[in-house]
Design a protein around this motif. Sequence first.
Motif, mmCIF file in Angstrom:
data_model
loop_
_atom_site.group_PDB
_atom_site.id
_atom_site.type_symbol
_atom_site.label_atom_id
_atom_site.label_comp_id
_atom_site.label_asym_id
_atom_site.label_seq_id
_atom_site.Cartn_x
_atom_site.Cartn_y
_atom_site.Cartn_z
ATOM 1 N N SER A 1 0.878 -1.117 0.091
ATOM 2 C CA SER A 1 -0.190 0.291 0.095
ATOM 3 C C SER A 1 0.702 1.242 -0.041
ATOM 4 N N CYS A 2 0.805 2.183 -0.813
ATOM 5 C CA CYS A 2 1.632 3.067 -1.388
ATOM 6 C C CYS A 2 0.494 4.367 -0.985
ATOM 7 N N SER A 3 1.592 5.588 -1.266
ATOM 8 C CA SER A 3 0.644 6.662 -1.056
ATOM 9 C C SER A 3 1.505 8.306 -0.778
ATOM 10 N N SER A 4 1.827 9.200 -1.077
ATOM 11 C CA SER A 4 2.452 10.479 -1.265
ATOM 12 C C SER A 4 1.411 11.001 0.371
ATOM 13 N N PHE A 5 2.222 11.789 0.577
ATOM 14 C CA PHE A 5 1.549 12.244 2.434
ATOM 15 C C PHE A 5 1.402 14.046 2.090
ATOM 16 N N LYS A 6 1.435 14.266 2.290
ATOM 17 C CA LYS A 6 1.325 15.648 3.064
ATOM 18 C C LYS A 6 0.298 16.061 4.691
ATOM 19 N N SER A 7 1.506 17.437 5.278
ATOM 20 C CA SER A 7 1.422 18.025 6.515
ATOM 21 C C SER A 7 0.066 18.410 6.889
ATOM 22 N N GLY A 8 -1.101 18.188 7.748
ATOM 23 C CA GLY A 8 -2.172 19.362 8.166
ATOM 24 C C GLY A 8 -3.153 18.880 9.324
ATOM 25 N N ASP A 9 -2.356 19.914 10.669
ATOM 26 C CA ASP A 9 -3.000 19.610 11.362
ATOM 27 C C ASP A 9 -2.625 18.674 12.419
ATOM 28 N N GLY A 10 -1.381 18.589 12.222
ATOM 29 C CA GLY A 10 -0.200 17.157 13.001
ATOM 30 C C GLY A 10 -0.627 16.178 12.413
ATOM 31 N N TRP A 11 -1.402 16.140 11.663
ATOM 32 C CA TRP A 11 -1.351 14.472 10.817
ATOM 33 C C TRP A 11 -0.535 14.554 9.433
ATOM 34 N N TYR A 12 -0.177 13.946 8.873
ATOM 35 C CA TYR A 12 0.460 13.618 7.922
ATOM 36 C C TYR A 12 -1.056 12.291 6.789
ATOM 37 N N LEU A 13 -1.574 13.783 6.518
ATOM 38 C CA LEU A 13 -2.488 12.826 5.372
ATOM 39 C C LEU A 13 -2.351 12.560 3.947
ATOM 40 N N GLY A 14 -2.802 11.183 3.839
ATOM 41 C CA GLY A 14 -2.336 10.533 2.106
ATOM 42 C C GLY A 14 -4.005 9.664 1.960
ATOM 43 N N ASN A 15 -3.981 9.118 1.204
ATOM 44 C CA ASN A 15 -4.731 8.815 0.213
ATOM 45 C C ASN A 15 -4.867 7.669 1.316
ATOM 46 N N GLY A 16 -6.339 7.527 1.668
ATOM 47 C CA GLY A 16 -7.434 7.088 2.815
ATOM 48 C C GLY A 16 -6.860 7.016 4.639
ATOM 49 N N VAL A 17 -5.750 7.501 4.398
ATOM 50 C CA VAL A 17 -5.387 6.850 5.451
ATOM 51 C C VAL A 17 -4.244 8.639 6.696
ATOM 52 N N LYS A 18 -4.336 8.854 7.470
ATOM 53 C CA LYS A 18 -3.380 9.922 7.951
ATOM 54 C C LYS A 18 -2.612 9.423 9.198
ATOM 55 N N PHE A 19 -1.279 10.198 9.596
ATOM 56 C CA PHE A 19 -0.156 9.490 10.900
ATOM 57 C C PHE A 19 -0.293 10.591 11.376
ATOM 58 N N ARG A 20 -0.532 10.209 12.944
ATOM 59 C CA ARG A 20 0.385 11.560 13.254
ATOM 60 C C ARG A 20 1.207 10.607 14.781
ATOM 61 N N LYS A 21 2.430 11.457 14.975
ATOM 62 C CA LYS A 21 3.738 10.931 15.680
ATOM 63 C C LYS A 21 2.336 11.085 17.290
ATOM 64 N N ILE A 22 3.041 10.066 18.436
ATOM 65 C CA ILE A 22 2.748 9.836 19.220
ATOM 66 C C ILE A 22 4.203 9.193 21.026
#
Length: 80
Positions: free
Chosen positions: A59-80
């Motif tokens: 599963s591959c996706s480009s990501f951009k940052s926004g509101d403390g999240w990395y936003l991709g195609n159908g998924v988002k990540f936030r460091k904890i």
Amino acid sequence: MLPGMWTTGVNCGLTLKIVAKSNGTIIGLMTGKQDSGRWSVAGNQLCIVWSTWLNGKASCSSFKSGDGWYLGNGVKFRKI
């Protein structure tokens, strides 16, 4: 973006924690379930291959940052 510990939200409503190690291994933890696999960055895309989740397909996706999240195609990540 990686390595580290991340909380992840998937558009289908799933939430999981991910531990991404600097050697390219990844562990996913969801209530009562766990999987492992590999992560890599190719160009501007993050690719994850789980051992069993997603039938072992990449599963591959480009990501951009926004509101403390990395936003991709159908998924988002936030460091904890």
